[in-house]
Structures are given as C-alpha cells and as structure tokens.
Design a protein around this motif. Structure first.
Motif, PDB file in Angstrom:
ATOM      1  N   PRO A  75       0.846  -1.202   0.000  1.00  0.00           N
ATOM      2  CA  PRO A  75       0.000   0.000   0.000  1.00  0.00           C
ATOM      3  C   PRO A  75       0.882   1.254   0.000  1.00  0.00           C
ATOM      4  O   PRO A  75       1.863   1.322   0.739  1.00  0.00           O
ATOM      5  CB  PRO A  75      -0.792  -0.121   1.301  1.00  0.00           C
ATOM      6  N   HIS A  76       0.548   2.196  -0.837  1.00  0.00           N
ATOM      7  CA  HIS A  76       1.344   3.417  -0.961  1.00  0.00           C
ATOM      8  C   HIS A  76       1.091   4.274   0.277  1.00  0.00           C
ATOM      9  O   HIS A  76       0.004   4.800   0.473  1.00  0.00           O
ATOM     10  CB  HIS A  76       0.984   4.155  -2.242  1.00  0.00           C
ATOM     11  N   VAL A  77       2.108   4.385   1.109  1.00  0.00           N
ATOM     12  CA  VAL A  77       1.970   5.021   2.411  1.00  0.00           C
ATOM     13  C   VAL A  77       2.638   6.395   2.405  1.00  0.00           C
ATOM     14  O   VAL A  77       3.756   6.556   1.924  1.00  0.00           O
ATOM     15  CB  VAL A  77       2.528   4.110   3.532  1.00  0.00           C
ATOM     16  N   PHE A  78       1.905   7.390   2.917  1.00  0.00           N
ATOM     17  CA  PHE A  78       2.420   8.751   3.049  1.00  0.00           C
ATOM     18  C   PHE A  78       3.276   8.817   4.301  1.00  0.00           C
ATOM     19  O   PHE A  78       2.850   8.397   5.379  1.00  0.00           O
ATOM     20  CB  PHE A  78       1.260   9.745   3.144  1.00  0.00           C
ATOM     21  N   LEU A  79       4.478   9.333   4.170  1.00  0.00           N
ATOM     22  CA  LEU A  79       5.381   9.490   5.309  1.00  0.00           C
ATOM     23  C   LEU A  79       5.811  10.950   5.406  1.00  0.00           C
ATOM     24  O   LEU A  79       6.098  11.590   4.386  1.00  0.00           O
ATOM     25  CB  LEU A  79       6.606   8.581   5.155  1.00  0.00           C
ATOM     26  N   ASP A  80       5.846  11.465   6.614  1.00  0.00           N
ATOM     27  CA  ASP A  80       6.230  12.848   6.874  1.00  0.00           C
ATOM     28  C   ASP A  80       7.332  12.826   7.916  1.00  0.00           C
ATOM     29  O   ASP A  80       7.122  12.359   9.044  1.00  0.00           O
ATOM     30  CB  ASP A  80       5.025  13.635   7.373  1.00  0.00           C
ATOM     31  N   LEU A  81       8.515  13.318   7.558  1.00  0.00           N
ATOM     32  CA  LEU A  81       9.636  13.322   8.494  1.00  0.00           C
ATOM     33  C   LEU A  81       9.456  14.344   9.609  1.00  0.00           C
ATOM     34  O   LEU A  81      10.059  14.212  10.664  1.00  0.00           O
ATOM     35  CB  LEU A  81      10.948  13.606   7.753  1.00  0.00           C
ATOM     36  N   GLY A  82       8.658  15.372   9.374  1.00  0.00           N
ATOM     37  CA  GLY A  82       8.511  16.413  10.391  1.00  0.00           C
ATOM     38  C   GLY A  82       9.871  17.021  10.698  1.00  0.00           C
ATOM     39  O   GLY A  82      10.598  17.422   9.799  1.00  0.00           O
ATOM     40  N   ASP A  83      10.248  17.049  11.968  1.00  0.00           N
ATOM     41  CA  ASP A  83      11.541  17.587  12.381  1.00  0.00           C
ATOM     42  C   ASP A  83      12.641  16.532  12.384  1.00  0.00           C
ATOM     43  O   ASP A  83      13.805  16.848  12.637  1.00  0.00           O
ATOM     44  CB  ASP A  83      11.437  18.195  13.786  1.00  0.00           C
ATOM     45  N   ASP A  84      12.283  15.271  12.125  1.00  0.00           N
ATOM     46  CA  ASP A  84      13.270  14.194  12.130  1.00  0.00           C
ATOM     47  C   ASP A  84      14.012  14.147  10.796  1.00  0.00           C
ATOM     48  O   ASP A  84      13.551  14.663   9.785  1.00  0.00           O
ATOM     49  CB  ASP A  84      12.590  12.845  12.382  1.00  0.00           C
ATOM     50  N   ASP A  85      15.155  13.498  10.795  1.00  0.00           N
ATOM     51  CA  ASP A  85      15.928  13.319   9.575  1.00  0.00           C
ATOM     52  C   ASP A  85      15.844  11.900   9.034  1.00  0.00           C
ATOM     53  O   ASP A  85      16.403  11.607   7.978  1.00  0.00           O
ATOM     54  CB  ASP A  85      17.398  13.683   9.812  1.00  0.00           C
ATOM     55  N   GLU A  86      15.162  11.007   9.764  1.00  0.00           N
ATOM     56  CA  GLU A  86      15.043   9.612   9.337  1.00  0.00           C
ATOM     57  C   GLU A  86      13.650   9.085   9.669  1.00  0.00           C
ATOM     58  O   GLU A  86      13.030   9.510  10.634  1.00  0.00           O
ATOM     59  CB  GLU A  86      16.053   8.718  10.059  1.00  0.00           C
ATOM     60  N   LYS A  87      13.189   8.150   8.841  1.00  0.00           N
ATOM     61  CA  LYS A  87      11.922   7.470   9.107  1.00  0.00           C
ATOM     62  C   LYS A  87      11.967   6.122   8.415  1.00  0.00           C
ATOM     63  O   LYS A  87      12.456   5.999   7.302  1.00  0.00           O
ATOM     64  CB  LYS A  87      10.733   8.272   8.610  1.00  0.00           C
TER      65      LYS A  87
END
Length: 82
Positions: free
Chosen positions: A37-49
């Motif tokens: 499933p095509h999942v939306f990811l948002d790093l926000g203030d992080d540099d890794e996810k």
C-alpha cells in the motif's frame, strides 16, 4: 489543487537505506505489481523514518533535490499508456 507534488519512492533493489531530498513523500515498496500500500510518510523535524510496510530507512539530505535519491534511481514514476 495541491500546490506541490508528493514524490513516490520505491526500493526494488532492496537497499537498507535511501537518502532523499524531501520531508514528505510516499513509499510504494517495490514497483507494481509487487508494491505494498502506498503510504504517506512525513519526516517532520526528524531526519530519518522507517517505512512501516517494507522497513526501508529514509534519510533526509538537504543537498538532494525532490526527485533525487542516494543511491540513485529510487524515484517511482507511474508508467502511462502512450
């Protein structure tokens, strides 16, 4: 209409980590028909996810453009009929 396009990234080569130049993106896993499933990811203030489906680690790198990845060629573009 959206003011920007959210890039989609794939990991057909199975590398453990992909550096990207955006903080909001979609992970598709492998390219279709083997995608998750095509999942939306948002790093926000992080540099890794880590993608919760395929466990690919995405790392933000400011020196990369929105369509660039390291290693190269992990931007997913949908094939359209000619």
């Amino acid at each position: 209409m959206a003011d920007h396009v959210i890039p989609h990234f794939h990991n057909d080569s199975g590398v453990p980590a992909i550096a990207i130049g955006v903080r909001e993106f979609m992970c598709v896993g492998a390219t279709p028909p083997f995608d998750h499933p095509h999942v939306f990811l948002d790093l926000g203030d992080d540099d890794e996810k880590v993608c919760p489906y395929c466990s690919t680690l995405y790392r933000y790198r400011a020196d990369l453009g929105a369509a660039e990845t390291d290693p190269p060629d992990h931007l997913y573009t949908e094939k359209t009929a000619a």
